[in-house]
Scaffold this motif. Structure first.
Motif, mmCIF file in Angstrom:
data_model
loop_
_atom_site.group_PDB
_atom_site.id
_atom_site.type_symbol
_atom_site.label_atom_id
_atom_site.label_comp_id
_atom_site.label_asym_id
_atom_site.label_seq_id
_atom_site.Cartn_x
_atom_site.Cartn_y
_atom_site.Cartn_z
ATOM 1 N N MET A 150 0.850 -1.177 0.000
ATOM 2 C CA MET A 150 0.000 0.000 0.000
ATOM 3 C C MET A 150 0.885 1.226 0.000
ATOM 4 S SD MET A 150 -3.202 1.596 1.461
ATOM 5 C CE MET A 150 -3.815 0.616 0.195
ATOM 6 N N SER A 151 0.582 2.160 -0.864
ATOM 7 C CA SER A 151 1.356 3.399 -0.891
ATOM 8 C C SER A 151 0.419 4.578 -0.655
ATOM 9 C CB SER A 151 2.076 3.548 -2.232
ATOM 10 O OG SER A 151 1.174 3.940 -3.242
ATOM 11 N N TYR A 152 1.013 5.711 -0.392
ATOM 12 C CA TYR A 152 0.214 6.901 -0.128
ATOM 13 C C TYR A 152 -0.635 7.292 -1.334
ATOM 14 C CZ TYR A 152 3.287 9.870 -2.908
ATOM 15 O OH TYR A 152 3.967 10.434 -3.943
ATOM 16 N N GLN A 153 -0.242 6.861 -2.527
ATOM 17 C CA GLN A 153 -1.002 7.214 -3.730
ATOM 18 C C GLN A 153 -2.364 6.532 -3.774
ATOM 19 O OE1 GLN A 153 2.341 5.828 -5.215
ATOM 20 N NE2 GLN A 153 3.216 7.688 -6.084
ATOM 21 N N ASP A 154 -2.541 5.501 -2.954
ATOM 22 C CA ASP A 154 -3.833 4.815 -2.893
ATOM 23 C C ASP A 154 -4.861 5.585 -2.065
ATOM 24 O OD1 ASP A 154 -2.967 2.636 -4.445
ATOM 25 O OD2 ASP A 154 -2.068 1.706 -2.674
ATOM 26 N N LEU A 155 -4.416 6.641 -1.401
ATOM 27 C CA LEU A 155 -5.306 7.452 -0.567
ATOM 28 C C LEU A 155 -5.575 8.781 -1.268
ATOM 29 C CD1 LEU A 155 -3.623 6.799 2.887
ATOM 30 C CD2 LEU A 155 -5.646 5.679 1.939
ATOM 31 N N ASP A 156 -6.815 9.071 -1.503
ATOM 32 C CA ASP A 156 -7.209 10.298 -2.194
ATOM 33 C C ASP A 156 -7.181 11.474 -1.214
ATOM 34 O OD1 ASP A 156 -8.524 12.420 -3.447
ATOM 35 O OD2 ASP A 156 -9.953 11.096 -4.460
ATOM 36 N N PRO A 157 -6.182 12.359 -1.322
ATOM 37 C CA PRO A 157 -6.072 13.462 -0.367
ATOM 38 C C PRO A 157 -7.285 14.394 -0.408
ATOM 39 C CG PRO A 157 -4.545 13.788 -2.186
ATOM 40 C CD PRO A 157 -5.161 12.422 -2.355
ATOM 41 N N HIS A 158 -7.910 14.501 -1.557
ATOM 42 C CA HIS A 158 -9.091 15.364 -1.664
ATOM 43 C C HIS A 158 -10.206 14.849 -0.759
ATOM 44 C CE1 HIS A 158 -11.704 18.290 -3.562
ATOM 45 N NE2 HIS A 158 -12.625 17.347 -3.625
ATOM 46 N N LEU A 159 -10.418 13.546 -0.753
ATOM 47 C CA LEU A 159 -11.486 12.963 0.061
ATOM 48 C C LEU A 159 -11.086 12.836 1.521
ATOM 49 C CD1 LEU A 159 -12.824 10.183 -2.317
ATOM 50 C CD2 LEU A 159 -13.550 12.560 -2.105
ATOM 51 N N LEU A 160 -9.794 12.823 1.808
ATOM 52 C CA LEU A 160 -9.332 12.722 3.182
ATOM 53 C C LEU A 160 -9.339 14.059 3.919
ATOM 54 C CD1 LEU A 160 -6.371 10.212 2.904
ATOM 55 C CD2 LEU A 160 -8.522 9.900 4.131
ATOM 56 N N LEU B 104 -7.780 2.826 3.660
ATOM 57 C CA LEU B 104 -7.388 3.252 5.006
ATOM 58 C C LEU B 104 -7.192 2.042 5.911
ATOM 59 C CD1 LEU B 104 -9.682 6.359 5.588
ATOM 60 C CD2 LEU B 104 -7.183 6.350 5.472
ATOM 61 N N ASN B 105 -8.101 1.093 5.800
ATOM 62 C CA ASN B 105 -7.993 -0.127 6.610
ATOM 63 C C ASN B 105 -6.727 -0.901 6.274
ATOM 64 O OD1 ASN B 105 -9.501 -1.028 8.721
ATOM 65 N ND2 ASN B 105 -11.221 -1.676 7.455
ATOM 66 N N ARG B 106 -6.415 -1.016 5.006
ATOM 67 C CA ARG B 106 -5.195 -1.731 4.599
ATOM 68 C C ARG B 106 -3.946 -1.002 5.065
ATOM 69 N NH1 ARG B 106 -7.136 -3.180 -1.169
ATOM 70 N NH2 ARG B 106 -6.273 -1.131 -1.524
ATOM 71 N N THR B 107 -4.008 0.327 5.152
ATOM 72 C CA THR B 107 -2.874 1.099 5.640
ATOM 73 C C THR B 107 -2.656 0.824 7.128
ATOM 74 O OG1 THR B 107 -3.305 2.838 4.034
ATOM 75 C CG2 THR B 107 -1.946 3.434 5.917
ATOM 76 N N ILE B 108 -3.744 0.716 7.858
ATOM 77 C CA ILE B 108 -3.673 0.486 9.307
ATOM 78 C C ILE B 108 -3.333 -0.966 9.613
ATOM 79 C CG2 ILE B 108 -5.037 0.483 11.429
ATOM 80 C CD1 ILE B 108 -6.654 2.801 10.146
ATOM 81 N N ASN B 109 -3.929 -1.874 8.870
ATOM 82 C CA ASN B 109 -3.734 -3.323 9.088
ATOM 83 C C ASN B 109 -3.166 -3.967 7.838
ATOM 84 O OD1 ASN B 109 -5.120 -3.255 11.663
ATOM 85 N ND2 ASN B 109 -6.992 -3.004 10.502
ATOM 86 N N PRO B 110 -1.878 -3.804 7.591
ATOM 87 C CA PRO B 110 -1.293 -4.347 6.339
ATOM 88 C C PRO B 110 -1.363 -5.839 6.205
ATOM 89 C CG PRO B 110 0.405 -3.276 7.690
ATOM 90 C CD PRO B 110 -0.894 -3.147 8.404
#
Length: 95
Positions: free
Chosen positions: A1-11, A89-95
């Motif tokens: 999982m990389s930071y690019q998988d998280l949409d900063p606009h929606l976060l 987000l879940n995958r980031t927290i629980n890889p």
């Protein structure tokens, strides 16, 4: 999982809490959104307009006792994208 998988606009916190509320209900009006998010009507208007332009929410207006009443709901696209954001987000927290 990389930071690019998280949409900063929606976060962005204000957008995120708005989307989270809409994810839990079928639709909401501005007073309900304002109460649940703690945002001002001005902030909500900007956020809803932005999300509508991105195809994330659908806005409908109706008359209620001589006054305009605006209802907002997640679009199918918005529902899909928000669920994907939660999974990421879940995958980031629980890889």
């Amino acid at each position: 999982m990389s930071y690019q998988d998280l949409d900063p606009h929606l976060l962005a916190p204000k957008r995120f809490v708005t989307l989270a509320h809409l994810h839990q209900v079928e639709q909401a009006d501005y007073p309900a959104l304002q109460e649940s998010t703690g945002l001002s009507i001005t902030d909500l208007s900007k956020i809803i307009r932005d999300l509508e332009e991105r195809g994330m929410v659908e806005v409908s207006k109706e008359r209620k006792n001589r006054y305009g009443h605006t209802l907002v709901r997640l679009s199918d696209n918005g529902e899909r994208r928000f669920k994907q954001l939660l999974k990421n987000l879940n995958r980031t927290i629980n890889p």
